[in-house]
Write a protein that holds these residues in place. Structure first.
Motif, PDB file in Angstrom:
ATOM      1  N   GLU A   1      13.236 -20.908  23.349  1.00 25.07           N
ATOM      2  CA  GLU A   1      12.270 -20.817  22.232  1.00 25.07           C
ATOM      3  C   GLU A   1      11.607 -19.191  22.467  1.00 25.07           C
ATOM      4  O   GLU A   1      11.618 -18.857  23.601  1.00 25.07           O
ATOM      5  N   ASP A   2      11.388 -18.810  21.066  1.00 24.27           N
ATOM      6  CA  ASP A   2      10.955 -17.271  21.327  1.00 24.27           C
ATOM      7  C   ASP A   2       9.313 -17.235  21.626  1.00 24.27           C
ATOM      8  O   ASP A   2       8.571 -16.942  20.673  1.00 24.27           O
TER       9      ASP A   2
ATOM     10  N   MET B   1      17.425 -20.988  17.809  1.00 20.75           N
ATOM     11  CA  MET B   1      17.138 -20.163  18.733  1.00 20.75           C
ATOM     12  C   MET B   1      17.767 -20.245  20.041  1.00 20.75           C
ATOM     13  O   MET B   1      18.122 -19.247  20.748  1.00 20.75           O
TER      14      MET B   1
END
Length: 333
Positions: free
Chosen positions: A85-86, A1
């Motif tokens: 990070e998502d 990611m």
């Protein structure tokens, strides 16, 4: 990611960011060029958003891109935006980067965390001169009249149209105002004048779109949304089910869909099929198998949904037809 986008941010009269265009995105662990760019940019950043003062520090080898970035208007800032990070969206820069990631087709719809998107994006006037803050729009109109300059207000919205940022390869869009940034359009997709594609939605292959693809809805390859048809979204109205259309399927003209539709299915013209619709199911020999709610038929293949013209009842029969697109309409070269 982990990834970093290189963006051109438009700054309004108040000093707030109005939009961001990301012409280049570098990924950690991507190909060699992308990975090298990510590592180089990452070393410049202490926070997830950084304004770039020296273009040479970006180590961009493409001379055309480098030249374009050296001659920016006074209301444009060059920035780097990092997503490690998502998680829930924290900034307008991150919001625009995630919309670009979907429209560049790095991520499919419904695979990125878009929580807080609406709260983050400002409502602005989208014009032929770029985005303008609503607090400044009346002054901008006055100035355009005084100077006899064109000022076209294309929309007042949180989302701009896709093609002001990204032109996907191999697609046709008859009316570009009807496709939002954040749409995912696969090669071979044709969006006609009455078609509409929202953000976080789109097509997974060649498709004919003459109806509405609501946010969160995906359409499989070789499928057709007929004129005036509609797919139920999840942004408002209480619907929580992600709607999809399978491959080789047809949503007839003025039809509506409120369940995930399987492969090789047809919903006849004018029939709005919601999850609560009572449907009588028939087998291949046209023997009734009873009545169920439509949501119990979600994602089932080879079904033909029709309304019996004599009784008015909605029926699900075995679909014996195949849906085929006209190849000539989808060779969008």
């Amino acid at each position: 990611m982990p990834l970093i986008g290189l963006g051109l941010a438009t700054i309004g009269a108040s000093g707030k960011t109005l939009d961001v265009f990301f012409p280049l995105i570098a990924f950690a662990g991507g190909d060699l060029e992308s990975s090298n760019l990510y590592n180089s940019w990452n070393q410049l950043m202490d926070d997830n958003i950084l304004e770039i003062q020296d273009v040479e520090a970006l180590n961009i080898e493409d001379k055309t891109t480098l030249s374009a970035l050296q001659s920016l208007n006074s209301n444009i800032k060059l920035i780097l935006c990092r997503i490690q990070e998502d998680i829930t969206i924290q900034s307008i820069e991150e919001a625009y980067l995630k919309l670009h990631l979907i429209s560049y087709k790095f991520f499919q719809p419904n695979t990125l965390n878009l929580d807080n998107l609406f709260n983050t994006l400002p409502n602005v006037a989208w014009t032929n001169n770029g985005p303008i803050e609503l607090e400044s729009i009346n002054h901008s109109i006055l100035e355009s009249k005084r100077a006899h300059r064109s000022l076209e207000i294309k929309s007042i919205d949180k989302f701009p149209r896709l093609t002001d940022y990204i032109v996907p390869p191999g697609v046709r869009i008859a009316d570009t105002s009807r496709v939002r940034l954040g749409a995912y359009l696969s090669e071979g997709t044709t969006v006609m004048h009455e078609g509409f594609v929202n953000f976080n939605a789109g097509t997974l292959g060649a498709a004919m779109i003459e109806g509405r693809i609501s946010a969160g809805v995906i359409v499989g390859k070789n499928s057709d949304l007929g004129g005036g048809s509609s797919t139920m979204g999840t942004l408002s109205g209480g619907n929580k089910v992600k709607i999809s259309v399978g491959e080789n399927s047809l949503l007839g003209a003025n039809a509506g869909l409120g369940i995930p539709l399987g492969n090789n299915c047809i919903v006849e013209a004018g029939l709005y099929l919601t999850g609560g619709s009572k449907v009588e199911v028939f087998d291949r020999d046209m023997v009734s198998q009873g009545v169920v709610k439509a949501d119990q038929l979600s994602n089932q293949d080879n079904l033909l949904f029709i309304r019996n013209s004599l009784s008015g009842a909605v029926e699900a029969r075995i679909n014996l037809k195949s849906v085929e697109l006209n190849d000539a309409l989808h060779k969008n070269q």
